[in-house]
Design a protein around this motif. Structure first.
Motif, PDB file in Angstrom:
ATOM      1  N   UNK A   1      21.598 -58.521  -4.211  1.00  0.00           N
ATOM      2  CA  UNK A   1      22.080 -59.862  -3.892  1.00  0.00           C
ATOM      3  C   UNK A   1      22.949 -59.780  -2.639  1.00  0.00           C
ATOM      4  N   UNK A   2      22.347 -60.072  -1.483  1.00  0.00           N
ATOM      5  CA  UNK A   2      23.139 -59.977  -0.245  1.00  0.00           C
ATOM      6  C   UNK A   2      24.306 -60.972  -0.251  1.00  0.00           C
ATOM      7  N   UNK A   3      25.386 -60.593   0.384  1.00  0.00           N
ATOM      8  CA  UNK A   3      26.546 -61.493   0.474  1.00  0.00           C
ATOM      9  C   UNK A   3      26.165 -62.773   1.202  1.00  0.00           C
ATOM     10  N   UNK A   4      26.458 -63.907   0.595  1.00  0.00           N
ATOM     11  CA  UNK A   4      25.974 -65.167   1.158  1.00  0.00           C
ATOM     12  C   UNK A   4      26.519 -65.454   2.555  1.00  0.00           C
ATOM     13  N   UNK A   5      27.745 -65.011   2.806  1.00  0.00           N
ATOM     14  CA  UNK A   5      28.329 -65.372   4.113  1.00  0.00           C
ATOM     15  C   UNK A   5      27.539 -64.784   5.286  1.00  0.00           C
ATOM     16  N   UNK A   6      26.688 -63.807   5.038  1.00  0.00           N
ATOM     17  CA  UNK A   6      25.891 -63.236   6.121  1.00  0.00           C
ATOM     18  C   UNK A   6      24.466 -63.803   6.173  1.00  0.00           C
ATOM     19  N   UNK A   7      24.188 -64.780   5.325  1.00  0.00           N
ATOM     20  CA  UNK A   7      22.814 -65.300   5.277  1.00  0.00           C
ATOM     21  C   UNK A   7      22.706 -66.686   5.906  1.00  0.00           C
ATOM     22  N   UNK A   8      21.873 -66.782   6.911  1.00  0.00           N
ATOM     23  CA  UNK A   8      21.618 -68.064   7.573  1.00  0.00           C
ATOM     24  C   UNK A   8      20.114 -68.326   7.563  1.00  0.00           C
ATOM     25  N   UNK A   9      19.750 -69.576   7.362  1.00  0.00           N
ATOM     26  CA  UNK A   9      18.337 -69.960   7.446  1.00  0.00           C
ATOM     27  C   UNK A   9      18.055 -70.349   8.900  1.00  0.00           C
ATOM     28  N   UNK A  10      16.982 -69.808   9.432  1.00  0.00           N
ATOM     29  CA  UNK A  10      16.698 -69.982  10.839  1.00  0.00           C
ATOM     30  C   UNK A  10      15.910 -71.275  11.091  1.00  0.00           C
TER      31      UNK A  10
ATOM     32  N   UNK B   1      19.484 -68.226  18.595  1.00  0.00           N
ATOM     33  CA  UNK B   1      18.710 -69.029  17.652  1.00  0.00           C
ATOM     34  C   UNK B   1      19.634 -69.977  16.913  1.00  0.00           C
ATOM     35  N   UNK B   2      19.055 -71.104  16.558  1.00  0.00           N
ATOM     36  CA  UNK B   2      19.776 -72.128  15.841  1.00  0.00           C
ATOM     37  C   UNK B   2      19.464 -71.960  14.348  1.00  0.00           C
ATOM     38  N   UNK B   3      20.470 -72.122  13.521  1.00  0.00           N
ATOM     39  CA  UNK B   3      20.237 -72.010  12.079  1.00  0.00           C
ATOM     40  C   UNK B   3      21.376 -72.631  11.302  1.00  0.00           C
ATOM     41  N   UNK B   4      21.313 -72.532   9.996  1.00  0.00           N
ATOM     42  CA  UNK B   4      22.387 -73.050   9.134  1.00  0.00           C
ATOM     43  C   UNK B   4      22.688 -72.026   8.032  1.00  0.00           C
TER      44      UNK B   4
END
Ligand code: CTP
Ligand code: MG
Length: 226
Positions: free
Chosen positions: A150-159, A129-132
């Motif tokens: 508050x999840x660690x941001x480095x593991x969060x991508x918007x799909x 999947x493509x995301x940012x």
């Protein structure tokens, strides 16, 4: 061969417009026409299936006649949820297809680079999947708006889309979901539920989905920057 299923059978409620958002024009050209055009011109795409609302067939045919795409554009009819629409599209894909790209009709700024990269990665990983990466900090809240964590941001991508899969794998994932009456919020979830690793690759902050009125202005700005 590689096929793309472009889903354009939503109601576009958040756009609050009298016509389906996909037929709104950006710089004199319908959103759906930009989306079809990029896949039409891409040499790694062999087949295009566009999933539409039956009552909007007239508009789609008008667009297809007007822009004279090189590839044949197959039409399928959508269902009440996006997942229903995607499934109807997948059923129309040529049985000899190796890789299926699933793409939102309302994402007209996808690029050849993203498409080609996603196909290349799918040959290695079967599901991509493509995301940012998200720019904001994301909070998980409860029903009373109290922050739970508050999840660690480095593991969060918007799909985003395309979401790209081996044909056999996505077909199996969709069949299982419908057997179990499971509805996910994107295509990858259904493959994740089969126990497969889905790989996230970089999309683009310009690969926006036209959802609300502000996105129309932003979309025209993206076209001006080209
Ligand atoms: N889509 C679809 N069939 C549905 C719902 C959505 O083909 N039953 C498509 C939309 O046309 C869109 C893409 O899925 O290209 C992403 O969905 P979204 O942006 O949510 O579009 P809509 O559902 O049309 O908009 P809204 O949620 O505001 O009503
Ligand atoms: Mg929707």
């Amino acid at each position: 061969m590689n096929s793309v299923v472009i889903v354009a059978a939503g109601k576009g409620k958040r756009m609050n417009s009298n016509i389906n958002k996909q037929y709104i024009k950006l710089k004199n050209k319908e959103i759906i026409a930009y989306t079809i055009d990029i896949f039409d011109k891409n040499e790694n795409i062999d087949e295009i299936v566009v999933v539409i609302r039956k009552e909007e067939e007239f508009f789609v045919k008008q667009v297809i006649n007007k822009y004279k795409f090189n590839k044949n554009v197959k039409i399928a009819y959508g269902g009440s949820e996006r997942q229903d629409s995607v499934y109807n599209g997948i059923k129309e894909v040529d049985l000899n297809c190796d890789i299926v790209l699933i793409h939102d009709g309302a994402r007209p700024f996808v690029t050849d680079e993203i498409i080609n990269n996603s196909i290349k990665e799918t040959k290695k990983n079967k599901a991509v999947v493509v995301g940012v990466p998200v720019k904001d900090t994301i909070k998980v809240i409860d029903d009373n708006n109290i922050i739970k964590n508050t999840p660690q941001r480095k593991y969060l991508w918007a799909v985003q889309t395309p979401q790209v899969f081996e044909y056999k794998l996505i077909k199996k994932a969709y069949e299982k979901a419908f057997e179990e009456n499971y509805y996910g919020t994107d295509d990858a979830t259904l493959v994740e539920n089969l126990g497969y690793n889905v790989k996230m690759i970089m999309g683009s902050y310009k690969n926006i989905k036209i959802t609300t009125k502000e996105d129309i202005n932003f979309g025209e700005e993206i076209l001006r920057m080209r």
